[in-house]
Motif scaffolding. Structure first.
Motif, PDB file in Angstrom:
ATOM      1  N   ARG A  22       0.936  -1.189  -0.217  1.00 33.67           N
ATOM      2  CA  ARG A  22       0.485   0.051  -0.057  1.00 33.67           C
ATOM      3  C   ARG A  22       1.003   1.118   0.150  1.00 33.67           C
ATOM      4  O   ARG A  22       1.835   1.526   0.631  1.00 33.67           O
ATOM      5  CB  ARG A  22      -0.810   0.038   0.731  1.00 33.67           C
ATOM      6  N   LYS A  23       0.408   2.411  -0.429  1.00 34.22           N
ATOM      7  CA  LYS A  23       1.058   3.616  -0.603  1.00 34.22           C
ATOM      8  C   LYS A  23       1.408   4.217   0.934  1.00 34.22           C
ATOM      9  O   LYS A  23       0.115   4.105   1.660  1.00 34.22           O
ATOM     10  CB  LYS A  23       0.882   4.719  -1.194  1.00 34.22           C
ATOM     11  N   ALA A  44      -1.502   2.300  10.048  1.00 31.28           N
ATOM     12  CA  ALA A  44      -2.615   1.117  10.283  1.00 31.28           C
ATOM     13  C   ALA A  44      -3.819   1.376  10.538  1.00 31.28           C
ATOM     14  O   ALA A  44      -4.876   2.469  11.210  1.00 31.28           O
ATOM     15  CB  ALA A  44      -2.641   0.363  11.957  1.00 31.28           C
ATOM     16  N   GLU A  45      -5.373   0.845   9.485  1.00 29.64           N
ATOM     17  CA  GLU A  45      -6.727   0.925  10.031  1.00 29.64           C
ATOM     18  C   GLU A  45      -6.934   0.869  11.348  1.00 29.64           C
ATOM     19  O   GLU A  45      -7.412  -0.150  12.119  1.00 29.64           O
ATOM     20  CB  GLU A  45      -7.339   0.095   9.391  1.00 29.64           C
ATOM     21  N   SER A  46      -7.450   2.231  12.016  1.00 29.82           N
ATOM     22  CA  SER A  46      -7.314   1.543  13.680  1.00 29.82           C
ATOM     23  C   SER A  46      -8.814   3.306  13.901  1.00 29.82           C
ATOM     24  O   SER A  46      -8.146   4.046  13.278  1.00 29.82           O
ATOM     25  CB  SER A  46      -6.633   1.818  14.259  1.00 29.82           C
ATOM     26  N   ASN A  71       8.742  -4.964   2.173  1.00 28.82           N
ATOM     27  CA  ASN A  71       7.083  -4.849   2.352  1.00 28.82           C
ATOM     28  C   ASN A  71       6.001  -6.210   2.846  1.00 28.82           C
ATOM     29  O   ASN A  71       5.922  -5.535   3.649  1.00 28.82           O
ATOM     30  CB  ASN A  71       7.065  -4.861   0.915  1.00 28.82           C
ATOM     31  N   LYS A  72       7.425  -6.879   3.135  1.00 26.71           N
ATOM     32  CA  LYS A  72       6.096  -7.851   3.390  1.00 26.71           C
ATOM     33  C   LYS A  72       6.174  -7.804   5.086  1.00 26.71           C
ATOM     34  O   LYS A  72       5.504  -7.751   5.804  1.00 26.71           O
ATOM     35  CB  LYS A  72       7.516  -9.245   3.682  1.00 26.71           C
ATOM     36  N   MET A  73       6.840  -7.014   5.371  1.00 27.22           N
ATOM     37  CA  MET A  73       7.200  -6.495   6.870  1.00 27.22           C
ATOM     38  C   MET A  73       6.476  -4.918   7.290  1.00 27.22           C
ATOM     39  O   MET A  73       5.437  -5.544   8.387  1.00 27.22           O
ATOM     40  CB  MET A  73       8.269  -5.943   7.504  1.00 27.22           C
ATOM     41  N   VAL A  74       5.873  -4.526   6.772  1.00 29.52           N
ATOM     42  CA  VAL A  74       5.336  -3.671   6.549  1.00 29.52           C
ATOM     43  C   VAL A  74       3.537  -3.926   6.380  1.00 29.52           C
ATOM     44  O   VAL A  74       3.165  -3.977   7.290  1.00 29.52           O
ATOM     45  CB  VAL A  74       4.743  -2.080   5.568  1.00 29.52           C
ATOM     46  N   LYS A  75       3.501  -5.137   5.488  1.00 27.81           N
ATOM     47  CA  LYS A  75       2.159  -5.914   5.569  1.00 27.81           C
ATOM     48  C   LYS A  75       1.840  -6.347   6.419  1.00 27.81           C
ATOM     49  O   LYS A  75       0.769  -5.970   6.979  1.00 27.81           O
ATOM     50  CB  LYS A  75       2.534  -6.389   4.371  1.00 27.81           C
TER      51      LYS A  75
END
Length: 87
Positions: A22-23, A44-46, A71-75
């Motif tokens: 995600r950007k 983070a969506e919250s 990227n995998k860590m951020v996701k």
């Protein structure tokens, strides 16, 4: 055998860094006087405050940049409700 190791290495790098990400919610935000003192931020969506992980790349002031955040860590962190900043 050497070429197989190299191919496996490239696949591993692509797995960590090459996944769609995600950007950032904020990009190239300044935090200091130098032109390179910038960060990217993924929220983070919250509906409440979330923990924040600050990623600082390696490179000993000679290489690396904030875009090298895995990227995998951020996701994974975002999915766990943890916001991420890369400087």
């Amino acid at each position: 055998m050497k070429s197989l190791k190299y191919i496996l290495f490239l696949l591993a790098v692509n797995f960590v860094y090459g996944q769609d990400l995600r950007k950032p919610d904020l990009t190239d935000e300044k935090y200091g006087q130098h032109d390179l003192n910038t960060f990217d931020f993924w929220k983070a969506e919250s509906s409440v405050s979330t923990p924040l992980l600050i990623y600082i790349h390696g490179g000993g002031f000679t290489s690396g940049n904030k875009e090298k955040v895995p990227n995998k860590m951020v996701k994974s962190l975002l999915e766990k409700g943890i916001s991420v900043m890369s400087i």
